[in-house]
Design an enzyme around this catalytic site. Structure first.
Site, PDB file in Angstrom:
ATOM      1  N   ASN A   1     -14.376  -5.275   2.573  1.00  0.00           N
ATOM      2  CA  ASN A   1     -13.914  -6.328   2.477  1.00  0.00           C
ATOM      3  C   ASN A   1     -14.865  -7.335   3.407  1.00  0.00           C
ATOM      4  O   ASN A   1     -14.486  -8.727   2.757  1.00  0.00           O
ATOM      5  CB  ASN A   1     -12.210  -5.857   3.107  1.00  0.00           C
ATOM      6  CG  ASN A   1     -11.518  -5.906   3.149  1.00  0.00           C
ATOM      7  OD1 ASN A   1     -11.325  -5.379   1.524  1.00  0.00           O
ATOM      8  ND2 ASN A   1     -10.534  -5.534   3.196  1.00  0.00           N
TER       9      ASN A   1
ATOM     10  N   GLU B   1      -3.766  -6.077  -4.739  1.00  0.00           N
ATOM     11  CA  GLU B   1      -2.985  -6.011  -5.110  1.00  0.00           C
ATOM     12  C   GLU B   1      -2.616  -6.353  -6.421  1.00  0.00           C
ATOM     13  O   GLU B   1      -3.530  -7.583  -7.040  1.00  0.00           O
ATOM     14  CB  GLU B   1      -2.359  -7.144  -4.112  1.00  0.00           C
ATOM     15  CG  GLU B   1      -1.347  -6.831  -3.292  1.00  0.00           C
ATOM     16  CD  GLU B   1      -1.319  -7.756  -2.001  1.00  0.00           C
ATOM     17  OE1 GLU B   1      -0.833  -8.729  -2.323  1.00  0.00           O
ATOM     18  OE2 GLU B   1      -1.561  -7.256  -1.067  1.00  0.00           O
TER      19      GLU B   1
ATOM     20  N   CYS C   1      -5.717  -9.527   3.697  1.00  0.00           N
ATOM     21  CA  CYS C   1      -6.099  -8.292   4.111  1.00  0.00           C
ATOM     22  C   CYS C   1      -7.941  -9.505   4.116  1.00  0.00           C
ATOM     23  O   CYS C   1      -8.198  -9.060   5.521  1.00  0.00           O
ATOM     24  CB  CYS C   1      -6.602  -6.947   3.103  1.00  0.00           C
ATOM     25  SG  CYS C   1      -5.787  -6.469   2.311  1.00  0.00           S
TER      26      CYS C   1
ATOM     27  N   GLY D   1     -14.078 -21.400  -4.741  1.00  0.00           N
ATOM     28  CA  GLY D   1     -12.363 -22.260  -5.180  1.00  0.00           C
ATOM     29  C   GLY D   1     -12.202 -22.597  -3.661  1.00  0.00           C
ATOM     30  O   GLY D   1     -12.637 -23.474  -3.260  1.00  0.00           O
TER      31      GLY D   1
ATOM     32  N   PHE E   1      -8.364   0.872  -0.652  1.00  0.00           N
ATOM     33  CA  PHE E   1      -9.248  -0.266  -1.417  1.00  0.00           C
ATOM     34  C   PHE E   1      -8.431  -0.591  -2.630  1.00  0.00           C
ATOM     35  O   PHE E   1      -9.276  -1.547  -3.358  1.00  0.00           O
ATOM     36  CB  PHE E   1     -10.802   0.613  -2.220  1.00  0.00           C
ATOM     37  CG  PHE E   1     -11.502   1.432  -1.020  1.00  0.00           C
ATOM     38  CD1 PHE E   1     -11.992   0.813  -0.067  1.00  0.00           C
ATOM     39  CD2 PHE E   1     -11.513   2.858  -0.400  1.00  0.00           C
ATOM     40  CE1 PHE E   1     -12.701   0.485   1.037  1.00  0.00           C
ATOM     41  CE2 PHE E   1     -12.046   2.690   1.084  1.00  0.00           C
ATOM     42  CZ  PHE E   1     -12.791   1.996   1.681  1.00  0.00           C
TER      43      PHE E   1
ATOM     44  N   VAL F   1       1.000  -1.132  -0.298  1.00  0.00           N
ATOM     45  CA  VAL F   1       0.051   0.182  -0.268  1.00  0.00           C
ATOM     46  C   VAL F   1       0.474   1.189  -0.212  1.00  0.00           C
ATOM     47  O   VAL F   1       0.764   2.225  -1.042  1.00  0.00           O
ATOM     48  CB  VAL F   1      -1.043  -0.121   1.253  1.00  0.00           C
ATOM     49  CG1 VAL F   1      -1.329   1.278   1.033  1.00  0.00           C
ATOM     50  CG2 VAL F   1      -1.934  -1.041   0.917  1.00  0.00           C
TER      51      VAL F   1
HETATM   52  N1  LIG Z   1      -1.864  -4.907   0.726  1.00  0.00           N
HETATM   53  C1  LIG Z   1      -3.293  -4.647   0.167  1.00  0.00           C
HETATM   54  O1  LIG Z   1      -3.925  -5.312  -0.862  1.00  0.00           O
HETATM   55  C2  LIG Z   1      -3.772  -3.945   1.446  1.00  0.00           C
HETATM   56  C3  LIG Z   1      -4.715  -3.302   0.323  1.00  0.00           C
HETATM   57  C4  LIG Z   1      -5.793  -2.116   1.351  1.00  0.00           C
HETATM   58  C5  LIG Z   1      -5.338  -2.202   2.434  1.00  0.00           C
HETATM   59  N2  LIG Z   1      -4.466  -2.488   3.475  1.00  0.00           N
HETATM   60  C6  LIG Z   1      -3.569  -2.677   4.329  1.00  0.00           C
HETATM   61  O2  LIG Z   1      -2.678  -1.474   4.261  1.00  0.00           O
HETATM   62  C7  LIG Z   1      -2.237  -2.128   5.377  1.00  0.00           C
HETATM   63  C8  LIG Z   1      -0.405  -2.092   4.610  1.00  0.00           C
HETATM   64  O3  LIG Z   1      -0.605  -3.075   4.646  1.00  0.00           O
HETATM   65  P1  LIG Z   1       0.753  -3.879   2.686  1.00  0.00           P
HETATM   66  O4  LIG Z   1       0.124  -4.734   2.266  1.00  0.00           O
HETATM   67  O5  LIG Z   1       1.337  -2.995   2.479  1.00  0.00           O
HETATM   68  O6  LIG Z   1       1.699  -4.369   4.506  1.00  0.00           O
HETATM   69  P2  LIG Z   1       3.072  -4.520   4.487  1.00  0.00           P
HETATM   70  O7  LIG Z   1       3.389  -5.658   5.563  1.00  0.00           O
HETATM   71  O8  LIG Z   1       3.446  -4.994   3.066  1.00  0.00           O
HETATM   72  O9  LIG Z   1       4.074  -3.579   4.193  1.00  0.00           O
HETATM   73  C9  LIG Z   1       4.543  -2.901   5.503  1.00  0.00           C
HETATM   74  C10 LIG Z   1       5.600  -1.957   6.065  1.00  0.00           C
HETATM   75  O10 LIG Z   1       5.507  -0.866   6.490  1.00  0.00           O
HETATM   76  C11 LIG Z   1       7.010  -1.271   7.358  1.00  0.00           C
HETATM   77  N3  LIG Z   1       6.776  -0.595   9.178  1.00  0.00           N
HETATM   78  C12 LIG Z   1       6.337  -1.252   9.549  1.00  0.00           C
HETATM   79  N4  LIG Z   1       7.026  -0.275  10.882  1.00  0.00           N
HETATM   80  C13 LIG Z   1       6.859   0.759  10.292  1.00  0.00           C
HETATM   81  C14 LIG Z   1       7.375   1.639  11.255  1.00  0.00           C
HETATM   82  N5  LIG Z   1       7.499   1.844  12.559  1.00  0.00           N
HETATM   83  N6  LIG Z   1       7.864   3.113  10.362  1.00  0.00           N
HETATM   84  C15 LIG Z   1       7.951   2.459   9.020  1.00  0.00           C
HETATM   85  N7  LIG Z   1       7.952   1.057   8.405  1.00  0.00           N
HETATM   86  C16 LIG Z   1       7.355   0.898   9.151  1.00  0.00           C
HETATM   87  C17 LIG Z   1       6.797  -2.902   7.217  1.00  0.00           C
HETATM   88  O11 LIG Z   1       8.567  -2.773   6.744  1.00  0.00           O
HETATM   89  C18 LIG Z   1       6.701  -2.836   5.484  1.00  0.00           C
HETATM   90  O12 LIG Z   1       7.884  -2.342   4.673  1.00  0.00           O
HETATM   91  C19 LIG Z   1      -2.125  -3.096   6.352  1.00  0.00           C
HETATM   92  O13 LIG Z   1      -3.407  -2.168   7.616  1.00  0.00           O
HETATM   93  C20 LIG Z   1      -3.202  -3.311   5.609  1.00  0.00           C
HETATM   94  O14 LIG Z   1      -4.401  -3.973   6.001  1.00  0.00           O
HETATM   95  C21 LIG Z   1      -3.500  -3.507   2.574  1.00  0.00           C
END
Ligand SMILES: NC(=O)c1ccc[n+]([C@@H]2O[C@H](COP(=O)([O-])OP(=O)(O)OC[C@H]3O[C@@H](n4cnc5c(N)ncnc54)[C@H](O)[C@@H]3O)[C@@H](O)[C@H]2O)c1
Length: 446
Positions: free
Chosen positions: A214, A158, A266, A259, A155, A11
């Site tokens: 979600n 991936e 998520c 599936g 929203f 994100v």
């Molecule tokens: N992945 C998706 O498709 C998606 C879609 C919508 C919302 N979200 C939400 O977005 C959020 C992030 O998801 P993601 O998939 O990007 O997570 P991710 O695990 O891919 O990335 C999180 C990043 O944050 C970093 N991090 C942790 N603590 C930190 C700090 N104190 N300072 C700076 N960086 C720090 C980690 O090293 C990591 O690189 C989650 O809450 C998730 O639910 C994810």
């Protein structure tokens, strides 16, 4: 605008890059130095179509920078986005330690007014916790600086994250302060050109909107999987049923594919977290509990079919497995159904030869030392000395293999198709035993 993005995962990296693409000055902060180093070299640590080129061009233009320096991050942006992970705690609640860690860092270093924006998916009430954490650390320093905490859930999907972000269906801005709303409106204006997609609301409603979206989608998947299991027992074909109900515009075709259960970073954690939140209010979320329970059961259906076909004798057998990512076009294997299949087969004494176009590296990190697991470089490398083929993720390159070659290579011509990619009649005509999901009595055969 000057924007800081805390967290450069799926994100944060996409969001930061897309803001930079629109001309903003973006600094991304991550605590993972290896990630920051590779981003500074122009290499992106995740597979996301279209992202690498955009990161490189904005990095070269100087609009997108990466650092581990939190103080520099707090100083840089007028808008400080929190886009760090919120994984599940053991009890299903969301782990807010990363979010609150960033909030405390903001309080430690903030010297001028800021708008803090929660982009992570966080339970209702988290903005209040973020506000309290910033205030507490400010007070410890004896400082008093104005700030707001806005909820701006994300929203994107991936696999299509860049296009989702560039052309959003809606942009949720949760705050009761007009100045913060105006700042966010201005930041999102380039993404909001063909029609007004911004929806303003209070912070708590914005936080709940993300979970509700979600959970609604996860509910459709679990309900469809329940119909599929019923179809098998009743001798109906769920693919016909899917077409029959999806053509109703009130239902539609999205998220009604049966599936092996939903996975990814998520849906599983967000369903659990909302159940937990409901519980905390004294409300029992019966539908959501059902969604979660059906999904857990569904993750085991493919191995059940395999076990039945081989009459329980799986020890010493080896299977080709196509698809490790939780869905196509990503390298994310968090809570992927493939993991349940791999772990169950290995626990029963079977081996797995697996291939995925993008998620091989991620799988090697988890199963690299597992003796029963072999990661293959190419799809057809999996077909060496194997008892059957298992499809777990519907990548395009799995859709039209050379079935005659497949039949020659498999010790027994049997396919377990966890995504209903193939036509059962066609495969039966070629002499395969074929097991899909919810495809009439044949799915239960054996
Ligand atoms: N992945 C998706 O498709 C998606 C879609 C919508 C919302 N979200 C939400 O977005 C959020 C992030 O998801 P993601 O998939 O990007 O997570 P991710 O695990 O891919 O990335 C999180 C990043 O944050 C970093 N991090 C942790 N603590 C930190 C700090 N104190 N300072 C700076 N960086 C720090 C980690 O090293 C990591 O690189 C989650 O809450 C998730 O639910 C994810």
């Amino acid at each position: 605008m000057k924007v800081t993005m805390f967290g450069t995962g799926y994100v944060g990296l996409v969001t930061g890059t897309c803001f930079a693409e629109m001309g903003n000055d973006v600094l991304c902060v991550d605590i993972d130095p290896a990630k920051v180093d590779s981003l500074n070299r122009g290499e992106i640590p995740i597979y996301e179509p279209g992202l690498e080129q955009m990161v490189r061009s904005n990095h070269t233009a100087g609009r997108l920078r990466f650092t581990t320096d939190t103080a520099e991050g707090v100083d840089h942006g007028q808008l400080l986005f929190i886009a760090v992970g919120t994984p599940s705690n053991g009890d299903g609640s969301a782990d807010l330690s990363h979010v609150l860690g960033v909030a405390r860092s903001i309080g430690e270093h903030m010297t001028e007014p800021k708008v803090v924006v929660d982009k992570s998916t966080v339970p209702v009430g988290t903005a209040d916790q973020v506000r309290a954490a910033v205030t507490e650390t400010l007070e410890k320093r004896g400082a008093s600086v104005d700030f707001d905490v806005v909820s701006n859930p994300e929203f994107l999907k991936e696999g299509a994250a860049v296009s989702d972000f560039m052309k959003p269906d809606r942009i949720i801005i949760g705050t009761s302060r007009e100045d913060s709303a105006a700042l966010l409106d201005a930041l999102y204006a380039p993404f909001n050109r063909n029609r007004d997609k911004v929806i303003h609301m209070d912070v708590r409603s914005a936080e709940l909107t993300k979970y509700a979206a979600n959970v609604m989608l996860a509910t459709r998947i679990s309900l469809m999987n329940e119909f599929a299991n019923l179809a098998e027992r009743l001798g109906a074909d769920i693919e016909d049923v899917r077409r029959g109900i999806g053509s109703d515009p009130r239902i539609g075709f999205n998220f009604i594919y049966p599936g092996t259960g939903y996975g990814g970073s998520c849906f599983p954690k967000d369903v659990k977290a909302l159940i937990h939140t409901a519980c905390e209010t004294g409300y029992r979320a019966a539908i959501m509990e059902g969604v979660e329970a059906v999904n857990e059961r569904q993750k085991g259906v493919l191995v059940d079919k395999i076990r039945r076909h081989f009459k329980g004798a799986l020890e010493g057998r080896t299977f080709a497995l196509w698809g490790l990512a939780f869905k196509p076009n990503t390298d994310d294997i968090r809570e992927a159904p493939s993991r349940t299949v791999i772990e169950q087969l290995i626990s029963m004494g079977a081996g797995v030869r697996a291939y995925d176009p993008a998620a091989g590296k991620a799988a090697a990190r988890v199963y690299g030392d597992e003796p029963g697991f072999t990661l293959c470089e190419r799809r057809d490398d999996t077909l060496v000395d194997v008892d059957g083929l298992i499809i777990v993720t519907e990548w395009n390159e799995f859709r039209s293999p050379d079935f005659r070659m497949l039949k020659d290579k498999l010790k027994e011509p049997v396919i377990f198709d966890g995504r209903n990619v193939y036509d059962p009649d066609y495969l039966a005509g070629l002499g395969f035993a074929y097991y899909g999901i919810g495809r009439g009595l044949s799915s239960l055969a054996g």
